[in-house]
Write a protein that holds these residues in place. Structure first.
Motif: not given
Length: 166
Positions: A97-124
């Protein structure tokens, strides 16, 4: 010193991202690094704008000595992509959803990648009970601690029950 501006993002900004904001703020304060970071949260949807976090998120945070009751939900704004150094989404759907509205220079990360190193989603946890909120708290605490360390800040030892899990 210019602070590092971090924005945590989930869908409605009432469950996961307010918890992440509260936990990260708490860890930063405990480490004596308050001036080095500016932390906020937002949602990709605007259904809950102006509302407090979900009562279960507030209760979970409170049980660990963190008060998030003063936060108010808001929807992500176009200016956020300019104003924040790091935008961290809780799951892949919110990254998309963020990628659809973000400019190309935006720094977007998945929490599971940048903070956990697991690539997991944080469940809702919205449609579940207290155990789901506690699980989310645990994952967010682990990730926020790692993220703080990765950003070059040594975190002081946690006091009280902030790092405890029931």
């Amino acid at each position: 010193m210019t602070p590092i501006n971090i924005l945590f993002v989930c869908m409605g900004n009432i469950c996961r991202s307010p918890l992440a904001e509260g936990i990260f703020n708490h860890l930063v304060a405990e480490a004596g690094l308050t001036g080095r970071f500016a932390i906020d949260s937002a949602g990709t949807g605007g259904w809950h704008e102006g509302e407090q976090p979900d009562r279960r998120s507030i209760a979970t945070a409170k049980s660990h000595g963190i008060d998030i009751s003063g936060q108010r939900a808001r929807r992500i704004r176009s200016s956020d992509f300019r104003d924040f150094d790091l935008i961290v989404a809780m799951d892949r759907d919110n990254v998309a959803a963020l990628e659809m509205i973000a400019p190309p220079e935006a720094t977007l990360h998945l929490f599971g990648d940048i903070a956990l190193g697991t690539g997991e989603d944080i469940p809702d946890p919205y449609n579940g009970g207290p155990a789901g909120f506690e699980l989310v708290y645990t994952r967010l605490l682990t990730g926020c601690s790692t993220l703080l360390e990765a950003l070059g800040a040594e975190r002081a030892s946690c006091n009280g029950n902030t790092s405890s899990v029931r």
